[in-house]
Design an enzyme around this catalytic site. Structure first.
Site, PDB file in Angstrom:
ATOM      1  N   ASN A 110       0.802  -1.226   0.000  1.00 25.24           N
ATOM      2  CA  ASN A 110       0.000   0.000   0.000  1.00 25.24           C
ATOM      3  C   ASN A 110       0.836   1.277   0.000  1.00 25.24           C
ATOM      4  O   ASN A 110       0.297   2.366  -0.193  1.00 25.24           O
ATOM      5  CB  ASN A 110      -0.967   0.008   1.190  1.00 25.24           C
TER       6      ASN A 110
ATOM      7  N   ASP B 293      -7.449  -3.666   7.559  1.00 26.80           N
ATOM      8  CA  ASP B 293      -6.750  -4.706   6.800  1.00 26.80           C
ATOM      9  C   ASP B 293      -6.215  -5.837   7.681  1.00 26.80           C
ATOM     10  O   ASP B 293      -5.669  -6.811   7.169  1.00 26.80           O
ATOM     11  CB  ASP B 293      -5.592  -4.094   5.997  1.00 26.80           C
TER      12      ASP B 293
END
Ligand code: UD1
Length: 429
Positions: free
Chosen positions: A23, A316
């Site tokens: 990310n 997440d």
């Protein structure tokens, strides 16, 4: 389609290297669109999402070269890659590409800032909620862009360039913060972003942009100030450690028991999750070289969590933590506040014997003494890996189907886990 077969029950012991963060890598790669000079990124993880984005950026005119060794010799390992967008050859990001990976929508910021126009398909991505793009559009409009949506495409123009402004995010968004920061870096005048995302990946991008000559202050806080510059140069920048991979393997050790050094992990990127793990009875030691995770004997204590934007507990890691809680000694509550549809792993964990009921945005997990292996399937990246870690702790054989989800975000998963004593293999076909 490949699948992963796990024979559960082994404790994990040894050293497990942590890769660069997916990310962080994706927005950093997209930042290469902002300059005609070369942006060199170190510690880029070798992942399907990174490969997809290389193709997408290539479509806009970004050339890339992998450092030194031939790519085949580096297969599966973090790499240094040079990205050069000497000229932008296409300002359209088509549906066929954007629908494969939501983050590729983010090219809208740099394309608009550098070229004064962008035509980007509305995204697809993980099936974890509706995930609209209203904040991107509102924010870019605040910087003076003209935007309309037609036939599934966002058409954005700023013929005379973007103009700095104050924008208050009505909701915290990682992606919209990345995009507005990149766009404002080349806008005229000052931009102040309020209620900005504070994730470590935002700080990593701001550091990179500043190394390229941008003037960004306050990244990592809720207020980011960006003084626009007329052009950016190349830079060399390192992708931070993957905090989600770190948390995932820490939870795996908490579940199977054992003693693992997560090499290269950085504790300050995931303090909330580490403290939560400590409350479950897992021993965490923060070292200069990484994080040591131990659980020997003793049960897993139930702990309630609520997902929140950073520095809160990350969405997440929600699925993986639920995996751990399925074997806790008692009841826990897991509340998801970021995405409205992020409980698809619940029914699959139930196939392994977990007892979970859903009440709105909260999952109530009743710990069971044992899980038993079964064939399972996942519909998104983090859900898939929660099934892997539950499989490591379950008795017998678990087969996780649709492995392509895992390949999007976990570098050398089987190799890393088998290196610590797990019985795990990939079965092709
Ligand atoms: C990023 C991460 C993802 C993580 C998420 C939240 C990447 C590549 N992905 O995704 O792994 O789960 O942050 O930490 O970094 N929203 C809107 N309108 C918008 C944009 C977002 O309503 O225009 C909503 C989303 O639907 C969601 C919330 O805001 O409910 C947060 O989403 P956001 O932070 O934008 O997630 P992503 O950047 O897509």
């Amino acid at each position: 389609m490949d699948r992963i077969r796990i024979t559960g029950g082994n404790a994990l012991n040894g050293t497990l290297p942590i890769s660069g963060a997916k990310n962080a890598a994706l927005p950093l790669m997209i930042a290469s669109l902002l300059t005609d000079d070369t942006l060199t990124l170190e510690n880029l993880p070798h992942l399907a999402d990174v490969e997809s984005l290389i193709r997408i950026l290539g479509n806009h005119g970004v050339d890339y070269s992998v450092n030194g060794r031939r790519e085949s010799q580096e297969k599966g390992y973090s790499r240094t890659i040079h990205f050069t967008a000497r000229s932008i050859v296409d300002t359209t990001a088509p549906y066929e590409l954007v629908s494969k990976m939501r983050a590729s929508f983010w090219v809208i910021g740099p394309l608009l800032a550098r070229m004064g126009e962008a035509r980007v398909s509305l995204p697809g991505g993980c099936a974890i909620g509706t995930r609209p793009v209203d904040l991107f559009i509102d924010g870019l409009r605040a910087l003076g862009a003209e935007i309309d949506i037609e036939q599934g495409y966002v058409n954005a123009t700023a013929r005379n360039g973007l103009i700095g402004n104050r924008y208050v995010f009505p909701k915290v968004s990682v992606g919209a913060t990345h995009v507005l920061m990149m766009a404002a870096a080349l806008a005229k005048g000052q931009t102040v972003l309020e209620n900005a995302a504070r994730e470590p990946e935002i700080v990593n991008l701001a550091d990179c942009l500043n190394a390229m000559g941008a003037r960004i202050h306050g990244a990592g806080t809720a207020t980011i100030t960006i003084d626009g510059v007329t052009s950016l140069s190349g830079a060399r920048h390192r992708v931070i450690a993957d905090r989600i991979e770190t948390g995932t393997y820490a939870m795996a050790v908490a579940m199977t028991g054992g003693d693992v050094l997560l090499e290269g992990a950085e504790a300050d990127l995931l303090e909330n999750a580490l403290e939560t793990l400590e409350q479950t009875g897992t021993e965490i030691t923060r070292l200069n070289t990484g994080i040591r995770v131990r659980r020997n004997g003793g049960g897993i204590a139930p702990v309630d969590v609520t997902t929140e934007p950073f520095p809160g507990f990350p969405t997440d890691l929600q699925a993986q933590f639920m995996g751990l809680m399925t074997m806790a000694k008692g009841r826990s509550h897991i509340t998801e506040t970021i995405f409205e549809n992020r409980f698809m792993h619940v029914q699959e964990l139930a196939r392994l014997g977990a007892k979970i009921s859903l009440a709105g945005q909260t999952a109530v997990v009743e710990g069971v003494p044992v899980l038993r292996g079964a064939p399972v399937m996942a519909t998104d990246l983090r859900a898939s890996v929660s099934l892997v870690i539950a499989g490591l702790a379950a008795e017998g054989v678990t087969e996780v189907n649709r492995v392509y989800h895992l390949d999007r975000g976990f570098e050398r998963l089987e190799e890393k886990l088998s290196g610590c004593g797990a019985t795990i293999e990939r079965i092709s076909g």
